[in-house]
Write a protein that holds these residues in place. Structure first.
Motif, PDB file in Angstrom:
ATOM      1  N   SER A 192       0.905  -1.073  -0.171  1.00 31.18           N
ATOM      2  CA  SER A 192      -0.022   0.044  -0.172  1.00 31.18           C
ATOM      3  C   SER A 192       1.037   1.193  -0.154  1.00 31.18           C
ATOM      4  CB  SER A 192      -0.933   0.018   1.351  1.00 31.18           C
ATOM      5  OG  SER A 192      -1.785  -1.029   1.414  1.00 31.18           O
ATOM      6  N   SER A 193       0.313   2.238  -0.579  1.00 34.25           N
ATOM      7  CA  SER A 193       1.194   3.592  -0.638  1.00 34.25           C
ATOM      8  C   SER A 193       1.619   4.249   0.647  1.00 34.25           C
ATOM      9  CB  SER A 193       0.300   4.716  -1.577  1.00 34.25           C
ATOM     10  OG  SER A 193      -0.687   5.009  -0.979  1.00 34.25           O
TER      11      SER A 193
ATOM     12  N   ASP B 126      -5.839   1.786  -1.381  1.00 33.16           N
ATOM     13  CA  ASP B 126      -5.305   2.973  -2.029  1.00 33.16           C
ATOM     14  C   ASP B 126      -5.943   3.854  -2.761  1.00 33.16           C
ATOM     15  OD1 ASP B 126      -2.382   3.639  -1.241  1.00 33.16           O
ATOM     16  OD2 ASP B 126      -1.973   1.449  -2.262  1.00 33.16           O
TER      17      ASP B 126
END
Length: 180
Positions: A75-76, A108
């Motif tokens: 995930s960012s 995200d």
């Protein structure tokens, strides 16, 4: 004048906020000549069909049919993911076409994911997990990162809940293909 206008349009397209990273252009080509893959027996990895960031549908079964596959769930907003990303990008580029890499992004926004892919110069295809996190749940993901290595043919070789480094993945890959 027409050439100047065409060059300007190309420059604008290259600087477009729509990131081409992670789409179908990053899918592997044919497996290179001179590479062999041993048969590996074991439990089958879950089969997934996902949409890449550009909307292209991709199947893990298609990716591991001709070569090993490395799945990178991230995930960012995951600091550990961001820290490891440059090494995984380098590993994917080193083994381009001999090994398939597939990122699976979960939870995200489009904007945050595009920013992450650009910032970390991700060179392999990236799919989005659905709202229920079905792909992550299929691999028992609780929270990113998770890395999984799948042999040619679909046998699950190893998984690292909580992530690992690219050196550990490279060591697993060493047994899964041989270049002549």
């Amino acid at each position: 004048m027409k050439r100047l206008l065409a060059a300007l349009l190309l420059l604008v397209a290259a600087c477009s906020p729509e990131s081409p990273r992670g789409g179908r252009q990053a899918l592997p080509g044919p497996a290179p000549a001179g590479v062999s893959y041993p048969d590996v027996k074991g439990a089958s990895a879950p089969k997934l069909t996902l949409s890449l960031v550009d909307g292209t549908r991709v199947s893990t079964e298609d990716l591991w049919r001709d070569r090993p596959l490395v799945l990178l769930f991230f995930s960012s907003w995951c600091g550990k993911c961001a820290e490891a990303q440059p090494d995984f990008t380098a590993l994917a580029e080193k083994h381009r076409d001999a090994v398939a890499f597939l990122g699976v992004a979960g939870r995200d926004s489009d904007r945050d994911l595009r920013r992450y892919l650009d910032e970390h110069r991700v060179s392999y295809p990236v799919a989005r997990d659905d709202a229920e996190q079905s792909a992550g749940r299929a691999f028992a993901l609780r929270e990113p990162p998770l890395v999984a290595v799948v042999a040619k043919g679909g046998a699950l070789v190893k998984g690292w809940p909580g992530g690992t480094n690219a050196n550990a993945v490279a060591a697993e890959l060493a047994a899964l293909f041989h270049q002549r």
